[in-house]
Design a protein around this motif. Structure first.
Motif, PDB file in Angstrom:
ATOM      1  N   GLU A   2     -71.001  76.980  56.833  1.00 57.62           N
ATOM      2  CA  GLU A   2     -71.804  76.451  57.921  1.00 57.62           C
ATOM      3  C   GLU A   2     -73.088  77.267  58.117  1.00 57.62           C
ATOM      4  O   GLU A   2     -74.152  76.713  58.385  1.00 57.62           O
ATOM      5  CB  GLU A   2     -70.996  76.424  59.224  1.00 57.62           C
ATOM      6  N   LEU A   3     -72.981  78.584  57.986  1.00 58.37           N
ATOM      7  CA  LEU A   3     -74.172  79.432  58.113  1.00 58.37           C
ATOM      8  C   LEU A   3     -75.152  79.188  56.974  1.00 58.37           C
ATOM      9  O   LEU A   3     -76.362  79.138  57.187  1.00 58.37           O
ATOM     10  CB  LEU A   3     -73.776  80.907  58.161  1.00 58.37           C
ATOM     11  N   SER A   4     -74.619  79.048  55.766  1.00 57.09           N
ATOM     12  CA  SER A   4     -75.524  78.795  54.645  1.00 57.09           C
ATOM     13  C   SER A   4     -76.172  77.416  54.773  1.00 57.09           C
ATOM     14  O   SER A   4     -77.355  77.256  54.457  1.00 57.09           O
ATOM     15  CB  SER A   4     -74.798  78.948  53.303  1.00 57.09           C
ATOM     16  N   ASP A   5     -75.429  76.415  55.267  1.00 54.35           N
ATOM     17  CA  ASP A   5     -76.032  75.100  55.501  1.00 54.35           C
ATOM     18  C   ASP A   5     -77.136  75.182  56.551  1.00 54.35           C
ATOM     19  O   ASP A   5     -78.202  74.589  56.393  1.00 54.35           O
ATOM     20  CB  ASP A   5     -74.976  74.090  55.941  1.00 54.35           C
TER      21      ASP A   5
ATOM     22  N   VAL B 275     -81.031  74.250  55.951  1.00 55.47           N
ATOM     23  CA  VAL B 275     -81.732  73.244  56.759  1.00 55.47           C
ATOM     24  C   VAL B 275     -82.971  73.861  57.399  1.00 55.47           C
ATOM     25  O   VAL B 275     -84.029  73.236  57.461  1.00 55.47           O
ATOM     26  CB  VAL B 275     -80.781  72.634  57.815  1.00 55.47           C
ATOM     27  N   LEU B 276     -82.859  75.107  57.849  1.00 55.27           N
ATOM     28  CA  LEU B 276     -84.012  75.787  58.449  1.00 55.27           C
ATOM     29  C   LEU B 276     -85.144  75.967  57.436  1.00 55.27           C
ATOM     30  O   LEU B 276     -86.303  75.627  57.704  1.00 55.27           O
ATOM     31  CB  LEU B 276     -83.590  77.137  59.017  1.00 55.27           C
TER      32      LEU B 276
ATOM     33  N   LEU C  71     -77.985  79.415  46.293  1.00 55.92           N
ATOM     34  CA  LEU C  71     -78.154  80.486  47.278  1.00 55.92           C
ATOM     35  C   LEU C  71     -77.040  81.510  47.149  1.00 55.92           C
ATOM     36  O   LEU C  71     -77.290  82.719  47.176  1.00 55.92           O
ATOM     37  CB  LEU C  71     -78.175  79.898  48.695  1.00 55.92           C
ATOM     38  N   SER C  72     -75.809  81.036  46.989  1.00 54.51           N
ATOM     39  CA  SER C  72     -74.667  81.934  46.854  1.00 54.51           C
ATOM     40  C   SER C  72     -74.795  82.805  45.606  1.00 54.51           C
ATOM     41  O   SER C  72     -74.568  84.015  45.647  1.00 54.51           O
ATOM     42  CB  SER C  72     -73.377  81.119  46.796  1.00 54.51           C
ATOM     43  N   ALA C  73     -75.183  82.196  44.493  1.00 51.42           N
ATOM     44  CA  ALA C  73     -75.351  82.960  43.259  1.00 51.42           C
ATOM     45  C   ALA C  73     -76.477  83.977  43.400  1.00 51.42           C
ATOM     46  O   ALA C  73     -76.343  85.129  42.965  1.00 51.42           O
ATOM     47  CB  ALA C  73     -75.638  82.015  42.094  1.00 51.42           C
TER      48      ALA C  73
ATOM     49  N   PHE D  40     -66.928  87.713  49.566  1.00 50.82           N
ATOM     50  CA  PHE D  40     -67.792  88.100  50.669  1.00 50.82           C
ATOM     51  C   PHE D  40     -69.027  87.222  50.768  1.00 50.82           C
ATOM     52  O   PHE D  40     -69.716  87.242  51.755  1.00 50.82           O
ATOM     53  CB  PHE D  40     -68.226  89.569  50.543  1.00 50.82           C
ATOM     54  N   ILE D  41     -69.319  86.474  49.731  1.00 48.35           N
ATOM     55  CA  ILE D  41     -70.448  85.559  49.737  1.00 48.35           C
ATOM     56  C   ILE D  41     -69.887  84.157  49.904  1.00 48.35           C
ATOM     57  O   ILE D  41     -68.975  83.774  49.195  1.00 48.35           O
ATOM     58  CB  ILE D  41     -71.240  85.647  48.410  1.00 48.35           C
ATOM     59  N   PRO D  42     -70.398  83.349  50.843  1.00 45.84           N
ATOM     60  CA  PRO D  42     -69.869  82.008  51.045  1.00 45.84           C
ATOM     61  C   PRO D  42     -69.891  81.202  49.765  1.00 45.84           C
ATOM     62  O   PRO D  42     -70.922  81.059  49.125  1.00 45.84           O
ATOM     63  CB  PRO D  42     -70.813  81.399  52.088  1.00 45.84           C
ATOM     64  N   GLY D  43     -68.733  80.692  49.389  1.00 38.95           N
ATOM     65  CA  GLY D  43     -68.627  79.867  48.196  1.00 38.95           C
ATOM     66  C   GLY D  43     -68.509  80.646  46.905  1.00 38.95           C
ATOM     67  O   GLY D  43     -68.442  80.079  45.845  1.00 38.95           O
TER      68      GLY D  43
END
Length: 169
Positions: free
Chosen positions: A71-74, A78-79, A112-114, A132-135
């Motif tokens: 959710e934070l990465s989304d 979006v920002l 972004l995760s990579a 520790f990294i989303p996804g």
């Protein structure tokens, strides 16, 4: 990284102007301005819709006690995508739509995760950041899981706790 930002701030406007001129020569000046206005209006509507979705998903995750990595990465995508969509130009709009559209955002999230995983790994000297990294890896009900050395589940180690400096009354 600062040199990359400085280079982007110099190159992107020049590229945008070039693309706008090229499109203007093909379809005309007023249709180009109209297309830019339509893209901006569509982008503003999409940002409002997807921003609200991302905010609601983030609130829901926090209320249920779930770790809000996705959710934070989304929300971040979006920002950034919204900022790119509101910037006049066709090149930034392509990247903005890629970050904001719900069917392309998972690809952007993986990228972004990579990127963050690679960046943090180099910053921390090759530490394993899986989880520790989303996804980027498995997560448990209370957050990221990592393999820890120690006894297997169910093993009991007999021992005694010794306080080297007992407090005196």
């Amino acid at each position: 990284m600062p040199w990359f930002v400085a280079l982007a701030l110099l190159v992107v406007p020049i590229l945008e102007i070039y693309v706008i001129i090229q499109i203007g020569q093909v379809i005309g000046g007023w249709p180009t301005v109209g297309l830019l206005l339509v893209e901006s209006a569509l982008g503003a509507w999409l940002i409002k819709r997807e921003g609200r979705r991302a905010w609601n998903a983030l609130q829901n995750a926090l209320q249920t006690g779930k770790m809000p990595g996705r959710e934070l990465s989304d929300a971040a995508l979006v920002l950034v995508g919204g900022t790119l969509l509101l910037t006049p130009g066709f090149v930034t709009d392509v990247f903005g739509f890629f970050f904001v559209l719900p069917f392309t955002r998972p690809l952007a999230r993986r990228g972004l995760s990579a990127f963050l995983s690679r960046r943090l790994t180099t910053q921390l000297g090759g530490a394993n950041l899986t989880g520790f990294i989303p996804g980027a890896g498995p997560t448990g009900p209370t957050g990221p899981t990592t393999a820890r050395p120690g006894p297997a589940a169910g093993d009991v180690i007999q021992g005694e706790v010794i306080d080297p400096d007992p407090k005196k009354p």
